[in-house]
Design a protein around this motif. Structure first.
Motif, PDB file in Angstrom:
ATOM      1  N   GLU A  30       0.298  -0.843   0.066  1.00 23.45           N
ATOM      2  CA  GLU A  30       0.278  -0.023   0.041  1.00 23.45           C
ATOM      3  C   GLU A  30       0.925   1.392   0.021  1.00 23.45           C
ATOM      4  N   TYR A  31       1.918   1.055   0.937  1.00 19.29           N
ATOM      5  CA  TYR A  31       2.977   2.150   0.690  1.00 19.29           C
ATOM      6  C   TYR A  31       3.596   2.476  -0.060  1.00 19.29           C
ATOM      7  N   MET A  32       3.989   3.747  -1.054  1.00 17.57           N
ATOM      8  CA  MET A  32       5.314   3.864  -1.551  1.00 17.57           C
ATOM      9  C   MET A  32       5.605   5.205  -1.887  1.00 17.57           C
ATOM     10  N   SER A  33       6.829   5.390  -1.377  1.00 19.84           N
ATOM     11  CA  SER A  33       7.733   6.744  -1.149  1.00 19.84           C
ATOM     12  C   SER A  33       8.329   6.896  -2.279  1.00 19.84           C
ATOM     13  N   TRP A  34       9.204   8.140  -2.318  1.00 16.52           N
ATOM     14  CA  TRP A  34      10.400   7.845  -2.990  1.00 16.52           C
ATOM     15  C   TRP A  34      11.419   9.141  -2.329  1.00 16.52           C
ATOM     16  N   TYR A  35      12.380   9.365  -2.708  1.00 20.83           N
ATOM     17  CA  TYR A  35      13.887  10.033  -1.807  1.00 20.83           C
ATOM     18  C   TYR A  35      14.398  10.466  -2.363  1.00 20.83           C
ATOM     19  N   ARG A  36      15.429  11.134  -2.571  1.00 25.79           N
ATOM     20  CA  ARG A  36      16.200  11.711  -3.294  1.00 25.79           C
ATOM     21  C   ARG A  36      17.972  11.669  -2.410  1.00 25.79           C
ATOM     22  N   GLN A  37      18.761  11.584  -2.408  1.00 28.04           N
ATOM     23  CA  GLN A  37      19.743  11.320  -2.490  1.00 28.04           C
ATOM     24  C   GLN A  37      20.928  11.824  -3.016  1.00 28.04           C
ATOM     25  N   ASP A  38      21.258  12.698  -2.230  1.00 26.09           N
ATOM     26  CA  ASP A  38      23.087  14.068  -2.199  1.00 26.09           C
ATOM     27  C   ASP A  38      23.598  13.585  -1.411  1.00 26.09           C
ATOM     28  N   PRO A  39      25.509  14.053  -1.977  1.00 25.66           N
ATOM     29  CA  PRO A  39      26.340  13.908  -1.476  1.00 25.66           C
ATOM     30  C   PRO A  39      25.942  14.667   0.248  1.00 25.66           C
ATOM     31  N   GLY A  40      26.093  14.197   1.356  1.00 24.08           N
ATOM     32  CA  GLY A  40      26.301  14.717   2.675  1.00 24.08           C
ATOM     33  C   GLY A  40      24.764  14.977   3.584  1.00 24.08           C
ATOM     34  N   LEU A  41      24.259  14.309   2.835  1.00 28.60           N
ATOM     35  CA  LEU A  41      22.460  14.416   2.778  1.00 28.60           C
ATOM     36  C   LEU A  41      21.850  13.074   3.320  1.00 28.60           C
ATOM     37  N   GLY A  42      22.748  12.412   2.939  1.00 31.17           N
ATOM     38  CA  GLY A  42      21.848  10.805   2.996  1.00 31.17           C
ATOM     39  C   GLY A  42      20.175  11.446   1.933  1.00 31.17           C
ATOM     40  N   LEU A  43      19.952  10.578   2.789  1.00 31.65           N
ATOM     41  CA  LEU A  43      18.035   9.798   1.646  1.00 31.65           C
ATOM     42  C   LEU A  43      17.541  11.317   2.721  1.00 31.65           C
ATOM     43  N   ARG A  44      16.427  11.786   1.601  1.00 28.19           N
ATOM     44  CA  ARG A  44      15.099  12.588   2.618  1.00 28.19           C
ATOM     45  C   ARG A  44      14.283  12.203   1.260  1.00 28.19           C
ATOM     46  N   GLN A  45      13.047  12.036   2.133  1.00 27.71           N
ATOM     47  CA  GLN A  45      11.750  11.730   0.954  1.00 27.71           C
ATOM     48  C   GLN A  45      11.484  12.816   0.625  1.00 27.71           C
ATOM     49  N   ILE A  46      10.837  13.363  -0.439  1.00 23.18           N
ATOM     50  CA  ILE A  46       9.875  12.999  -1.341  1.00 23.18           C
ATOM     51  C   ILE A  46       9.076  13.787  -1.127  1.00 23.18           C
ATOM     52  N   TYR A  47       7.882  12.931  -1.941  1.00 23.70           N
ATOM     53  CA  TYR A  47       6.484  12.285  -1.117  1.00 23.70           C
ATOM     54  C   TYR A  47       6.478  10.723  -1.169  1.00 23.70           C
ATOM     55  N   TYR A  48       4.878  10.892  -0.647  1.00 23.02           N
ATOM     56  CA  TYR A  48       4.588   9.513   0.168  1.00 23.02           C
ATOM     57  C   TYR A  48       3.345   8.748  -0.726  1.00 23.02           C
ATOM     58  N   SER A  49       3.592   7.993  -0.826  1.00 21.05           N
ATOM     59  CA  SER A  49       1.274   7.878  -0.801  1.00 21.05           C
ATOM     60  C   SER A  49       1.364   6.450   0.179  1.00 21.05           C
ATOM     61  N   MET A  50      -0.086   6.552   0.384  1.00 21.61           N
ATOM     62  CA  MET A  50      -0.495   5.209   1.546  1.00 21.61           C
ATOM     63  C   MET A  50      -1.363   4.709   0.990  1.00 21.61           C
ATOM     64  N   ASN A  51      -2.206   4.820  -0.366  1.00 19.81           N
ATOM     65  CA  ASN A  51      -3.678   4.074  -0.836  1.00 19.81           C
ATOM     66  C   ASN A  51      -3.292   5.034  -2.693  1.00 19.81           C
ATOM     67  N   VAL A  52      -4.079   4.275  -3.386  1.00 24.25           N
ATOM     68  CA  VAL A  52      -4.013   4.725  -4.577  1.00 24.25           C
ATOM     69  C   VAL A  52      -5.176   6.114  -4.498  1.00 24.25           C
ATOM     70  N   GLU A  53      -4.447   6.973  -4.816  1.00 29.75           N
ATOM     71  CA  GLU A  53      -5.166   8.399  -4.580  1.00 29.75           C
ATOM     72  C   GLU A  53      -5.508   8.881  -3.712  1.00 29.75           C
ATOM     73  N   VAL A  54      -4.192   8.061  -2.158  1.00 33.75           N
ATOM     74  CA  VAL A  54      -4.023   9.350  -1.125  1.00 33.75           C
ATOM     75  C   VAL A  54      -2.262   9.523  -1.424  1.00 33.75           C
ATOM     76  N   THR A  55      -2.025  10.876  -1.030  1.00 32.15           N
ATOM     77  CA  THR A  55      -0.581  11.445  -1.607  1.00 32.15           C
ATOM     78  C   THR A  55      -0.600  12.662  -0.851  1.00 32.15           C
ATOM     79  N   ASP A  56       0.856  12.367   0.002  1.00 28.14           N
ATOM     80  CA  ASP A  56       1.037  13.758   0.543  1.00 28.14           C
ATOM     81  C   ASP A  56       2.477  15.007   0.676  1.00 28.14           C
TER      82      ASP A  56
END
Lengths: 113, 116
Positions: A30-56
């Motif tokens: 059900e859960y999906m998310s996007w992260y971006r990884q930049d040098p020295g910053l680790g991974l940071r979450q961009i957006y997430y979704s808890m289910n169909v048509e539910v994003t934040d």
């Protein structure tokens, strides 16, 4: 085999040219998310979704859009890419909060000139 | 607020040495999960371990071991008899019970280089 598949794996583009990074999972999560990884910053979450048509929004949503029309797919859209969006992007899926590991895609390395 | 600190940016060791990667976390929740991920030069993220905050037993898996200490909010990772293939970036991460998002808060990573 349980998989999270991202495409493209590598992309070089120019400022302002819209692009989409696709993400698909075959685990019925059900859960999906996007992260971006930049040098020295680790991974940071961009957006997430808890289910169909539910994003934040996550921690760094500016300049990105997402959609979740089907459970298995969670594309990341850059409407007008800028050089500061040059990064390594990871899609992840998860059965649910506190239920176990995140499954990550192999990553998409994006360069915006 | 949740925070994960990996104070060691880079570590270099010679093969067969033992090495410990430090991880310190902050959370207000009493129930949370801690993770370690490995990112080899090829770039993918490889899951290593997930630990529940109620389980403070140390864990050993082959040459890998983890030391979880709630009293110091630390979840350190030790590689015994390191090998060149252990060279990678290692990330520590936290997921707390207050999160309904399946969100992991990552540290900035430790680059481990093992020389032959």
């Amino acid at each position: 085999e349980a998989q999270v598949t991202q495409n493209p794996r590598y992309l070089i583009t120019v400022t302002g040219k819209k692009l989409t990074v696709t993400c698909s999972q075959n685990m019925n999560h059900e859960y999906m998310s996007w992260y971006r990884q930049d040098p020295g910053l680790g991974l940071r979450q961009i957006y997430y979704s808890m289910n169909v048509e539910v994003t934040d929004k996550g921690d760094v949503p500016e300049g990105y859009k997402v959609s979740r029309k089907e459970k298995r797919n969670f594309p990341l859209i850059l409407e007008s890419p800028s050089p500061n969006q040059t990064s390594l992007y990871f899609c992840a899926s998860h059965r649910g909060a506190n239920t176990g590991e995140l499954f990550f895609g192999e990553g998409s390395r994006l360069t915006v000139l | 607020a949740q925070k994960v600190t990996q104070a060691q940016t880079e570590i270099s060791v010679v093969e067969k040495e033992d090495v410990t990667l430090d991880c310190v976390y902050e959370t207000r929740d009493t129930t949370y999960y801690l993770f370690w991920y490995k990112q080899p030069p090829s770039g993918e993220l490889v899951f290593l371990i997930r630990r529940n905050s109620f389980d403070e037993q140390n864990e050993i898996s082959g040459r890998y071991s983890w030391n979880f200490q709630k009293s110091t909010s630390s979840f350190n990772f030790t590689i015994t008899a390191s090998q060149v293939v252990d060279s990678a970036v290692y990330f520590c991460a936290l997921e707390d019970r207050g999160s309904t998002l399946g969100r992991l808060y990552f540290g900035r990573g430790t680059q481990l280089t093992v020389w032959p």
